[in-house]
Write a protein that holds these residues in place. Structure first.
Motif, short mmCIF file in Angstrom:
data_model
loop_
_atom_site.label_atom_id
_atom_site.label_comp_id
_atom_site.label_asym_id
_atom_site.label_seq_id
_atom_site.Cartn_x
_atom_site.Cartn_y
_atom_site.Cartn_z
N MET A 1 0.81 -1.20 0.00
CA MET A 1 0.00 0.00 0.00
C MET A 1 0.86 1.26 0.00
O MET A 1 0.51 2.23 -0.61
N PHE A 2 1.97 1.21 0.69
CA PHE A 2 2.81 2.40 0.81
C PHE A 2 3.98 2.39 -0.16
O PHE A 2 4.93 3.14 0.00
N GLU A 3 3.95 1.55 -1.17
CA GLU A 3 5.07 1.38 -2.09
C GLU A 3 5.53 2.69 -2.74
O GLU A 3 6.71 2.89 -2.97
N ASP A 4 4.59 3.57 -3.07
CA ASP A 4 4.93 4.81 -3.77
C ASP A 4 5.27 5.97 -2.84
O ASP A 4 5.68 7.03 -3.29
N ASP B 1 18.46 1.37 7.58
CA ASP B 1 18.06 0.33 8.54
C ASP B 1 16.67 -0.15 8.13
O ASP B 1 15.65 0.30 8.65
N ALA B 2 16.64 -1.06 7.17
CA ALA B 2 15.39 -1.52 6.58
C ALA B 2 14.50 -2.24 7.59
O ALA B 2 13.28 -2.11 7.53
N GLU B 3 15.09 -2.99 8.51
CA GLU B 3 14.29 -3.72 9.50
C GLU B 3 13.40 -2.77 10.28
O GLU B 3 12.20 -3.00 10.44
N LYS B 4 13.98 -1.71 10.77
CA LYS B 4 13.24 -0.72 11.56
C LYS B 4 12.18 -0.02 10.70
O LYS B 4 11.04 0.15 11.12
N LEU B 5 12.58 0.37 9.50
CA LEU B 5 11.67 1.06 8.59
C LEU B 5 10.46 0.21 8.25
O LEU B 5 9.32 0.64 8.38
N PHE B 6 10.70 -1.04 7.86
CA PHE B 6 9.60 -1.90 7.43
C PHE B 6 8.74 -2.36 8.59
O PHE B 6 7.55 -2.64 8.41
N ALA B 7 9.28 -2.41 9.79
CA ALA B 7 8.47 -2.73 10.96
C ALA B 7 7.43 -1.64 11.18
O ALA B 7 6.27 -1.92 11.46
N GLY B 8 7.84 -0.39 11.01
CA GLY B 8 6.91 0.73 11.14
C GLY B 8 5.86 0.73 10.05
O GLY B 8 4.68 1.00 10.30
N ALA C 1 1.75 0.32 10.41
CA ALA C 1 0.81 1.27 9.80
C ALA C 1 -0.18 0.54 8.91
O ALA C 1 -1.38 0.85 8.90
N ASP C 2 0.28 -0.44 8.13
CA ASP C 2 -0.61 -1.24 7.28
C ASP C 2 -1.67 -1.96 8.11
O ASP C 2 -2.85 -1.97 7.76
N LYS C 3 -1.25 -2.55 9.23
CA LYS C 3 -2.18 -3.27 10.09
C LYS C 3 -3.21 -2.32 10.70
O LYS C 3 -4.40 -2.62 10.74
N THR C 4 -2.75 -1.18 11.16
CA THR C 4 -3.66 -0.19 11.75
C THR C 4 -4.69 0.26 10.72
O THR C 4 -5.88 0.36 11.03
N LEU C 5 -4.25 0.50 9.50
CA LEU C 5 -5.16 0.92 8.43
C LEU C 5 -6.16 -0.19 8.10
O LEU C 5 -7.35 0.07 7.92
#
Length: 71
Positions: A1-4, A43-50, A54-58
């Motif tokens: 969802m947030f790819e762009d 730090d992709a791990e931290k970024l993608f965890a956030g 956000a995806d789950k909350t949405l």
């Protein structure tokens, strides 16, 4: 969802910010700063965890809205 979605990533060396999309960051973990030519590692791990949070909350919010509309 947030790819762009584009994120400003600051260089730890000079502070210059570089915009990169989430899709780009998923495929690349490092880039060269345009300001000082240093290699910047994300730090992709931290970024993608956030992003995952956000995806789950949405998704949860959409489910609640769907339930309300059915009433």
């Amino acid at each position: 969802m947030f790819e762009d979605v584009e994120i400003n990533i600051p260089c730890p060396g000079c502070g210059q910010k570089t915009k990169k999309s989430v899709a780009w960051l998923k495929a690349n973990k490092q880039f060269t700063c345009d300001g000082c030519s240093n290699a910047v590692t994300v730090d992709a791990e931290k970024l993608f965890a956030g992003i995952k949070k956000a995806d789950k909350t949405l998704a949860d919010f959409r489910k609640k809205l769907a339930r309300r509309e059915k009433r």
